[in-house]
Scaffold this active site. Structure first.
Site, short mmCIF file in Angstrom:
data_model
loop_
_atom_site.label_atom_id
_atom_site.label_comp_id
_atom_site.label_asym_id
_atom_site.label_seq_id
_atom_site.Cartn_x
_atom_site.Cartn_y
_atom_site.Cartn_z
N SER A 69 0.85 -1.20 0.00
CA SER A 69 0.00 0.00 0.00
C SER A 69 0.87 1.23 0.00
O SER A 69 2.02 1.21 0.47
CB SER A 69 -0.89 0.02 1.25
N TYR B 162 -3.20 -0.63 10.17
CA TYR B 162 -3.13 -1.11 8.79
C TYR B 162 -1.83 -0.66 8.13
O TYR B 162 -1.14 -1.44 7.47
CB TYR B 162 -4.34 -0.58 8.03
#
Length: 294
Positions: free
Chosen positions: A187, A200
């Site tokens: 990400s 996350y």
């Protein structure tokens, strides 16, 4: 004069604000407004992955669905691992089968090592092996206050995003021949962590690091390991893990002023799995809508 096929990336797909919406975790693609584009009507294959066998976690919707569709149309058989979104999974499987490829569906929680091992065994038993492993499934929650991140949520985030990647790669590697490929979904948060996604973001940093370590460890077997680092992508993870107001504005902060649609990620996963990327291992491919990863 030939008609131009160029499309403006800023306006190719819907731009926020989107209708305010919220779903329970893990979310359903069919209930989203707008419904994500996973390449159902647009992706055209050219035989880049003919005869290969791919395992894709989170393959029922979002990025995983787009990858499953692209892989099938490139000639690969697919096993789709998913939690419990049976309707989305069956819909994706039908598209894979319509492309003339085999599709195996396996539901269950990848937090558990025994389930990760079972996924790989199903691929070996029903597809005949594993040539591509896409570790894509993820969990996140968004909070504005550090105290709102519970120990249980932190553990779930790491077990789903990091532990499962390790367990699945460990289980798959003995069945993978030289030339096989592992592709992890990292990400933009690995490099530019969003404070409200602190748990996350930490897992994605760990995942990017894990990719580099695995690339070196598995090089002696001729197995390549890379990752894709998406920016904001319009998937069921968004309305199911963010409040409706935040989800409605999702993606407006990047230079293209919109989130990616899953279909826009598929080509990166195809490239990394193909022979065209035979010298790529330990790399991160950024698909971020104009945000530089430095």
């Amino acid at each position: 004069m030939a008609e131009t096929l160029l499309q403006d990336p800023r306006t190719k797909y819907p731009v926020p604000p989107f209708p305010k919406q919220h779903q329970d975790v893990p979310g359903r693609q069919s209930a989203m407004q707008p419904v994500p584009d996973c390449g159902e009507d647009s992706y055209v294959g050219s035989g880049k992955l003919t005869g290969r066998r791919a395992v894709i976690t989170g393959g029922d919707s979002g990025i995983g669905r787009a990858v499953a569709i692209a892989y099938a149309r490139e000639g690969a058989d697919v096993l789709i691992s998913y939690l419990d979104e049976h309707d989305d999974a069956e819909s994706t499987a039908q598209i894979v089968r319509d492309a003339g490829r085999r599709c195996v569906l396996v539901s269950g929680d990848i937090q558990e090592q025994v389930h990760c091992q079972a996924i790989v065994q199903r691929a070996v038993d029903e597809l005949g092996g594993v040539d591509i492993l896409v570790n894509n499934a993820a969990f996140q929650m968004s909070h504005k206050d550090l105290q709102d991140f519970s120990a249980q949520e932190l553990e779930r985030t790491f077990r789903t995003n990091v532990f499962a990647t390790f367990f699945l790669t460990q289980a798959a590697a003995p069945h993978m021949a030289p030339g096989s490929s592992v592709i992890n979904t990292a990400s933009i948060n690995a490099d530019k962590p969003n404070a409200t996604l602190v748990a996350y973001a930490a897992t994605k940093g760990a995942l990017q690091n894990l990719t580099g370590g695995l690339a070196q460890l598995l090089a002696e077997k001729g197995i390549r390991v890379n990752c894709v680092a998406p920016g904001p992508v319009w998937t069921p993870l968004i309305p199911s893990t963010m409040d409706a107001e935040k989800a409605s504005k999702f993606g407006e902060q990047v230079p293209f002023k919109r989130p990616a649609q899953p279909a826009e990620l598929a080509a990166a996963y195809v490239m990394l799995a193909s022979e065209g990327a035979s010298y790529m291992s330990g790399a991160t491919v950024a698909v971020t809508g104009g945000v530089p990863l430095i």
